[in-house]
Design a protein around this motif. Sequence first.
Motif, PDB file in Angstrom:
ATOM      1  N   SER A 213       0.839  -1.190   0.000  1.00  0.00           N
ATOM      2  CA  SER A 213       0.000   0.000   0.000  1.00  0.00           C
ATOM      3  C   SER A 213       0.877   1.244   0.000  1.00  0.00           C
ATOM      4  O   SER A 213       1.984   1.244   0.546  1.00  0.00           O
ATOM      5  N   TYR A 214       0.344   2.285  -0.630  1.00  0.00           N
ATOM      6  CA  TYR A 214       1.003   3.589  -0.663  1.00  0.00           C
ATOM      7  C   TYR A 214      -0.030   4.621  -0.231  1.00  0.00           C
ATOM      8  O   TYR A 214      -1.195   4.576  -0.657  1.00  0.00           O
ATOM      9  N   LEU A 215       0.376   5.557   0.626  1.00  0.00           N
ATOM     10  CA  LEU A 215      -0.561   6.534   1.182  1.00  0.00           C
ATOM     11  C   LEU A 215       0.105   7.902   1.252  1.00  0.00           C
ATOM     12  O   LEU A 215       1.260   8.013   1.674  1.00  0.00           O
ATOM     13  N   SER A 216      -0.627   8.927   0.830  1.00  0.00           N
ATOM     14  CA  SER A 216      -0.146  10.293   0.998  1.00  0.00           C
ATOM     15  C   SER A 216      -1.293  11.172   1.463  1.00  0.00           C
ATOM     16  O   SER A 216      -2.462  10.912   1.153  1.00  0.00           O
ATOM     17  N   ASN A 217      -0.969  12.195   2.246  1.00  0.00           N
ATOM     18  CA  ASN A 217      -1.966  13.097   2.817  1.00  0.00           C
ATOM     19  C   ASN A 217      -1.491  14.539   2.771  1.00  0.00           C
ATOM     20  O   ASN A 217      -0.294  14.807   2.925  1.00  0.00           O
ATOM     21  N   ASP A 218      -2.446  15.454   2.591  1.00  0.00           N
ATOM     22  CA  ASP A 218      -2.148  16.864   2.808  1.00  0.00           C
ATOM     23  C   ASP A 218      -2.746  17.363   4.117  1.00  0.00           C
ATOM     24  O   ASP A 218      -2.676  18.538   4.438  1.00  0.00           O
TER      25      ASP A 218
ATOM     26  N   ALA B 213       4.653  -2.761   3.038  1.00  0.00           N
ATOM     27  CA  ALA B 213       4.608  -4.066   2.382  1.00  0.00           C
ATOM     28  C   ALA B 213       4.524  -5.147   3.460  1.00  0.00           C
ATOM     29  O   ALA B 213       5.236  -5.083   4.465  1.00  0.00           O
ATOM     30  N   THR B 214       3.634  -6.119   3.244  1.00  0.00           N
ATOM     31  CA  THR B 214       3.389  -7.162   4.245  1.00  0.00           C
ATOM     32  C   THR B 214       3.414  -8.535   3.599  1.00  0.00           C
ATOM     33  O   THR B 214       2.866  -8.735   2.505  1.00  0.00           O
ATOM     34  N   ALA B 215       4.049  -9.478   4.281  1.00  0.00           N
ATOM     35  CA  ALA B 215       3.998 -10.885   3.908  1.00  0.00           C
ATOM     36  C   ALA B 215       3.566 -11.668   5.143  1.00  0.00           C
ATOM     37  O   ALA B 215       4.082 -11.443   6.244  1.00  0.00           O
ATOM     38  N   GLY B 216       2.602 -12.568   4.978  1.00  0.00           N
ATOM     39  CA  GLY B 216       2.095 -13.328   6.110  1.00  0.00           C
ATOM     40  C   GLY B 216       2.046 -14.808   5.830  1.00  0.00           C
ATOM     41  O   GLY B 216       1.827 -15.230   4.686  1.00  0.00           O
ATOM     42  N   TYR B 217       2.254 -15.595   6.866  1.00  0.00           N
ATOM     43  CA  TYR B 217       2.156 -17.063   6.786  1.00  0.00           C
ATOM     44  C   TYR B 217       1.274 -17.545   7.919  1.00  0.00           C
ATOM     45  O   TYR B 217       1.406 -17.085   9.063  1.00  0.00           O
TER      46      TYR B 217
ATOM     47  N   TYR C 264       3.526 -12.426  10.642  1.00  0.00           N
ATOM     48  CA  TYR C 264       3.561 -11.340   9.667  1.00  0.00           C
ATOM     49  C   TYR C 264       4.921 -10.653   9.724  1.00  0.00           C
ATOM     50  O   TYR C 264       5.450 -10.402  10.803  1.00  0.00           O
ATOM     51  N   LEU C 265       5.449 -10.328   8.559  1.00  0.00           N
ATOM     52  CA  LEU C 265       6.649  -9.505   8.448  1.00  0.00           C
ATOM     53  C   LEU C 265       6.271  -8.252   7.662  1.00  0.00           C
ATOM     54  O   LEU C 265       5.816  -8.350   6.511  1.00  0.00           O
ATOM     55  N   ASP C 266       6.434  -7.084   8.287  1.00  0.00           N
ATOM     56  CA  ASP C 266       6.052  -5.819   7.670  1.00  0.00           C
ATOM     57  C   ASP C 266       7.265  -4.914   7.500  1.00  0.00           C
ATOM     58  O   ASP C 266       8.148  -4.866   8.365  1.00  0.00           O
ATOM     59  N   PHE C 267       7.250  -4.182   6.395  1.00  0.00           N
ATOM     60  CA  PHE C 267       8.241  -3.144   6.144  1.00  0.00           C
ATOM     61  C   PHE C 267       7.496  -1.845   5.883  1.00  0.00           C
ATOM     62  O   PHE C 267       6.579  -1.800   5.059  1.00  0.00           O
ATOM     63  N   LYS C 268       7.873  -0.760   6.598  1.00  0.00           N
ATOM     64  CA  LYS C 268       7.176   0.512   6.470  1.00  0.00           C
ATOM     65  C   LYS C 268       8.183   1.652   6.331  1.00  0.00           C
ATOM     66  O   LYS C 268       9.272   1.618   6.923  1.00  0.00           O
ATOM     67  N   THR C 269       7.781   2.632   5.549  1.00  0.00           N
ATOM     68  CA  THR C 269       8.522   3.885   5.474  1.00  0.00           C
ATOM     69  C   THR C 269       7.543   5.031   5.658  1.00  0.00           C
ATOM     70  O   THR C 269       6.361   4.917   5.304  1.00  0.00           O
ATOM     71  N   CYS C 270       8.008   6.116   6.232  1.00  0.00           N
ATOM     72  CA  CYS C 270       7.177   7.303   6.410  1.00  0.00           C
ATOM     73  C   CYS C 270       8.054   8.543   6.288  1.00  0.00           C
ATOM     74  O   CYS C 270       9.140   8.605   6.884  1.00  0.00           O
ATOM     75  N   SER C 271       7.598   9.505   5.518  1.00  0.00           N
ATOM     76  CA  SER C 271       8.292  10.791   5.422  1.00  0.00           C
ATOM     77  C   SER C 271       7.287  11.903   5.656  1.00  0.00           C
ATOM     78  O   SER C 271       6.124  11.803   5.251  1.00  0.00           O
ATOM     79  N   ILE C 272       7.727  12.958   6.337  1.00  0.00           N
ATOM     80  CA  ILE C 272       6.858  14.070   6.673  1.00  0.00           C
ATOM     81  C   ILE C 272       7.537  15.382   6.320  1.00  0.00           C
ATOM     82  O   ILE C 272       8.762  15.422   6.109  1.00  0.00           O
TER      83      ILE C 272
END
Length: 476
Positions: A191-196, A223-227, A240-248
């Motif tokens: 998933s990709y998300l952006s907000n104003d 990004a998520t991968a689950g077993y 679940y293994l998750d990878f996240k990035t966030c910039s502000i």
Amino acid sequence: MIIVKRYFTTTCFLLIILNGSGLAAKKDIATDDTIIVIHSIAVTGNRTTREKIIFRELTFATGDTLTKRELTERMKRSRQNLLNLSVFNFVTIESADGPDGTTVLILVEERWYLWPSLILEQADRNLSNLLHERNWSKVDYGLGLQLDNFRGRNETLKFSTTLGYNKRFTLSHTNIYLDRLRRNSMEFSVSYLSNDQVDYLVQNNKLLSYTSPEGQIVETFKATAGYAYRKHLYQKHTIYLDFKTCSISDTVAALNPGYLYQANTAIRFMYLTYNYTVDHRDSRYYPLEGFFYSGELRKYGLGLFNENKMNILQFKANYNRYFQLSRRWYFGSNNQILKSTLGRYPFYIDHGLGYGKNYIRGYEYYVINGDDYFFTKNTLKFNLLPMHITHLNFIPFRKFNKIHYAIHLNLSADAGYVSDNTNDYRQYNNYMVNSLLYSTSAGIDLVSYYDSVFSVAYAINKSGLRAFYFHFHSPL
């Protein structure tokens, strides 16, 4: 305040008495102890769903020797299991005795599985807060496509893109079976998300929001991968293994230096989650009988992609219990506890009460952030209108013109506590932290097909606030 406390105490006392009586409540069951042998199992109505998916949920099999009473109970439980797959609108299971043994007949009526959609949904923490704040900018709209029961294997393939409050792109593929016995499965999502607009701080237990006149100020990728391993019908292990990035933007970092870490404007990290569940509820979307419990262990910060040295260990446990007290009376209790250790949370990670389904009725307008919390939600229900089936002849589509619905009245008592071990959350007059919270409420639930629930409740909380609250899910 005194009136609220007395009302709360009286209600809790009543619910405890009824809860205890539920332990002793007995239901009539078949008393035929005749021994039978299941000769065959026949399934009809499954144009899309593979028989292996159906047989995986049955609590009996060809060749089983058991009494008629046992078969009656197992057919009832198997019907509940099949309905909980959320791929059938109706399931009927019957048995017929013959010279070679007993034949079990299963009739399923499948749902509509392909959902191209125009998306119009609230993006606030809950519907009640959206209606209260009247911040109509917190609405998402867009296009989506969801394919349920993909390949007839109970997989879900989903794509959506939204504008409005959240500019989001999501793609997911869940419940992908890896073996013939359907014990091992995987899932993937991006998933990709952006907000104003962004909620950047909690003050007076309310989220403060900032809207940028210059456009995008928050950008997130996940990004998520689950077993999952499910050897037994009612027990499941998931990793679940998750990878996240966030910039502000610099503005958001200045408004709250703790939004990420130490006034940083970017962060990336991984986290690993293990979850174990035992689910014996009669219905997953509106349970009336049975029990559910789960334990979850989550580790934020795994070494890789962890420049900010995030290091948080989180444990969460749930225990839910549901009783039938008499023909139309039910009692349910939903209990959850969360404990965090090691490091501190960035504001970016939601933690506490007031997010999603982690709330106490009567406090939907508030958020209470903290390191640890617990809550208990208890409800006495009266089945005002038992499950009723009707045909809407003006709808030409068979998968939509036969509906079921039921109405329940309820009386509830909730309580919870959020603790602040770091003194990060009591700032800005967040007075609900480190304080016992409680409420009572009375409401009505409408339950219908395609797992739909609409709940309205009138609640009084500890502070004496009285209001109506609305939800599109079961209160428990």
